[in-house]
Design a protein around this motif. Structure first.
Motif, PDB file in Angstrom:
ATOM      1  N   HIS A  26      26.676 -30.681 -39.239  1.00 12.63           N
ATOM      2  CA  HIS A  26      26.513 -29.632 -40.432  1.00 12.63           C
ATOM      3  C   HIS A  26      25.249 -28.676 -40.166  1.00 12.63           C
ATOM      4  O   HIS A  26      24.863 -27.290 -40.583  1.00 12.63           O
ATOM      5  CB  HIS A  26      25.555 -29.878 -41.402  1.00 12.63           C
ATOM      6  N   ALA A  68      30.853 -29.785 -34.718  1.00 13.26           N
ATOM      7  CA  ALA A  68      30.348 -28.300 -35.612  1.00 13.26           C
ATOM      8  C   ALA A  68      31.085 -27.334 -35.894  1.00 13.26           C
ATOM      9  O   ALA A  68      31.423 -27.605 -37.257  1.00 13.26           O
ATOM     10  CB  ALA A  68      28.850 -28.321 -35.149  1.00 13.26           C
ATOM     11  N   ASP A  69      32.001 -27.004 -35.342  1.00 16.89           N
ATOM     12  CA  ASP A  69      33.466 -26.824 -35.430  1.00 16.89           C
ATOM     13  C   ASP A  69      33.848 -27.221 -36.114  1.00 16.89           C
ATOM     14  O   ASP A  69      35.020 -26.070 -36.980  1.00 16.89           O
ATOM     15  CB  ASP A  69      33.391 -25.859 -34.181  1.00 16.89           C
ATOM     16  N   LYS A  74      27.007 -18.603 -33.156  1.00 20.67           N
ATOM     17  CA  LYS A  74      26.948 -19.331 -35.071  1.00 20.67           C
ATOM     18  C   LYS A  74      28.567 -19.554 -34.795  1.00 20.67           C
ATOM     19  O   LYS A  74      29.502 -18.795 -34.511  1.00 20.67           O
ATOM     20  CB  LYS A  74      25.879 -17.864 -35.267  1.00 20.67           C
ATOM     21  N   GLN A  93      30.098 -19.612 -38.352  1.00 24.80           N
ATOM     22  CA  GLN A  93      30.668 -18.219 -39.390  1.00 24.80           C
ATOM     23  C   GLN A  93      29.954 -16.800 -38.894  1.00 24.80           C
ATOM     24  O   GLN A  93      28.345 -17.012 -39.406  1.00 24.80           O
ATOM     25  CB  GLN A  93      30.420 -19.276 -40.383  1.00 24.80           C
ATOM     26  N   GLY A 125      26.266 -25.755 -38.200  1.00 24.42           N
ATOM     27  CA  GLY A 125      26.971 -24.134 -37.606  1.00 24.42           C
ATOM     28  C   GLY A 125      26.173 -23.327 -36.712  1.00 24.42           C
ATOM     29  O   GLY A 125      27.355 -22.683 -36.294  1.00 24.42           O
ATOM     30  N   ASP A 168      32.565 -27.485 -39.513  1.00 23.59           N
ATOM     31  CA  ASP A 168      32.476 -26.039 -40.338  1.00 23.59           C
ATOM     32  C   ASP A 168      33.637 -25.722 -41.274  1.00 23.59           C
ATOM     33  O   ASP A 168      33.858 -25.286 -42.104  1.00 23.59           O
ATOM     34  CB  ASP A 168      31.645 -25.585 -39.711  1.00 23.59           C
ATOM     35  N   ALA A 215      28.827 -22.265 -45.417  1.00 24.10           N
ATOM     36  CA  ALA A 215      28.597 -21.959 -44.471  1.00 24.10           C
ATOM     37  C   ALA A 215      27.080 -23.122 -44.328  1.00 24.10           C
ATOM     38  O   ALA A 215      26.119 -22.787 -44.044  1.00 24.10           O
ATOM     39  CB  ALA A 215      27.784 -21.015 -44.372  1.00 24.10           C
ATOM     40  N   HIS A 254      33.694 -27.225 -44.462  1.00 26.67           N
ATOM     41  CA  HIS A 254      33.096 -26.068 -45.543  1.00 26.67           C
ATOM     42  C   HIS A 254      34.256 -24.830 -45.913  1.00 26.67           C
ATOM     43  O   HIS A 254      33.424 -24.484 -46.884  1.00 26.67           O
ATOM     44  CB  HIS A 254      31.671 -25.875 -44.796  1.00 26.67           C
ATOM     45  N   ARG A 255      34.159 -24.118 -44.420  1.00 27.39           N
ATOM     46  CA  ARG A 255      34.834 -23.271 -45.149  1.00 27.39           C
ATOM     47  C   ARG A 255      36.411 -22.770 -45.846  1.00 27.39           C
ATOM     48  O   ARG A 255      36.689 -22.049 -46.593  1.00 27.39           O
ATOM     49  CB  ARG A 255      35.081 -22.310 -43.577  1.00 27.39           C
TER      50      ARG A 255
END
Length: 292
Positions: free
Chosen positions: A231, A250-251, A80, A82, A233, A254, A176, A257-258
């Motif tokens: 997306h 994803a990283d 994961k 986050q 996560g 992500d 997240a 969004h973070r």
């Protein structure tokens, strides 16, 4: 065009598939394709059905593994991104499903129905035979590059205050992200970003007259898979970003969004690197200021 003599009586899918074998030059996927269009006897309807069903099956089918991963946090926690935030609740997942289904039926379905007339205007092909794999792969790669460029500049513009509040805010409801949030967006954003997916094949078809619907479906499927995985996560050692240079993954998304600012591209990283909009600690290490 397939060289097949069609009986006058109406026939079922299996019967039409058997009739399609009259043309030995067609592969079995091409025979199924011919049977589908012949069964419906309406090109707009046949294209709409196969496109919409493919969209729904691929989208929700690809989300299932990420839903399972979120339901098993002890197993997948180490992957994961986050990892300090709890996985999405069942309520979050269900809210996304209901909203996305509404977007699919109210916004995307009418556009899918209109796609066949636009396809014919632009000269795209939809009858057998299918294009060679080399041509299909080359065109899909080109679509990825063009869409990524369009997405970068439009997405960056959507983070300008008025456009963010009017259009893009819905997509940032989840800091997240999880798989289902890939298409969790306002109707306006769904339409505008969708243009980046459907316009490149239409434009190339108009210019060259050598784009097939099967190529468009492959492109749309891969674009969906990319968006969902970005997306998700989760980041695995075998993720595509570890194999393909400049692939975001994803990283990368992500972090968008973070940290809210930066990492605006959809598939690749080079636009953000070139324009100085890499998000988070990576951007600071490179001296970037994503708020520019």
């Amino acid at each position: 065009m397939a060289n097949i003599t069609l009986p006058s009586d109406s026939m079922s899918y299996p019967e039409l598939f058997h009739v399609a074998k009259q043309d030995p030059s067609l592969s079995w996927p091409e025979q199924l394709w011919w049977a589908h269009y012949t069964f419906w006897d309406n090109d707009v309807l046949a294209t709409g059905i196969i496109t919409f069903l493919a969209h729904e099956l691929i989208y929700f089918g690809r989300c299932i593994p990420w839903i399972i991963a979120d339901a098993l946090p002890r197993v997948f926690h180490r992957f994961k991104i986050q990892d300090t935030k709890p996985p999405p609740s069942v309520g979050d997942q269900w809210t996304c499903v209901k909203y996305i289904l509404a977007i699919h039926f109210i916004i995307e379905l009418p556009l899918i129905v209109l796609f066949h007339p636009m396809m014919e205007i632009c000269g795209l092909q939809f009858t057998p035979p299918f294009p060679k794999f080399s041509l299909l792969a080359t065109q899909v790669a080109l679509f990825f590059i063009v869409e990524d460029t369009y997405h970068y500049w439009l997405h960056r513009a959507m983070h300008w205050g008025p456009l963010y509040r009017a259009i893009h805010r819905v997509h940032h409801q989840y800091a997240a992200p999880f798989g289902l949030t890939a298409e969790y967006a306002s109707p306006a954003e769904t339409f505008l970003l969708g243009l980046g997916t459907i316009c490149p094949p239409l434009l190339l078809g108009y210019v060259t007259g050598n784009v097939h619907l099967i190529t468009v479906l492959m492109w749309m499927a891969l674009r969906q898979l990319q968006a969902i995985d970005a997306h998700s996560g989760y980041d695995f050692p075998w993720s595509l970003r570890c194999l393909v240079p400049f692939w975001g993954g994803a990283d990368w998304h992500d972090d968008h969004h973070r940290y809210f600012w930066g990492n605006y591209s959809s598939s690749f990283t080079y636009w953000d690197i070139l324009m100085g909009t890499v998000a988070g600690p990576r951007g600071k290490a490179m001296g970037h200021n994503p708020r520019r």
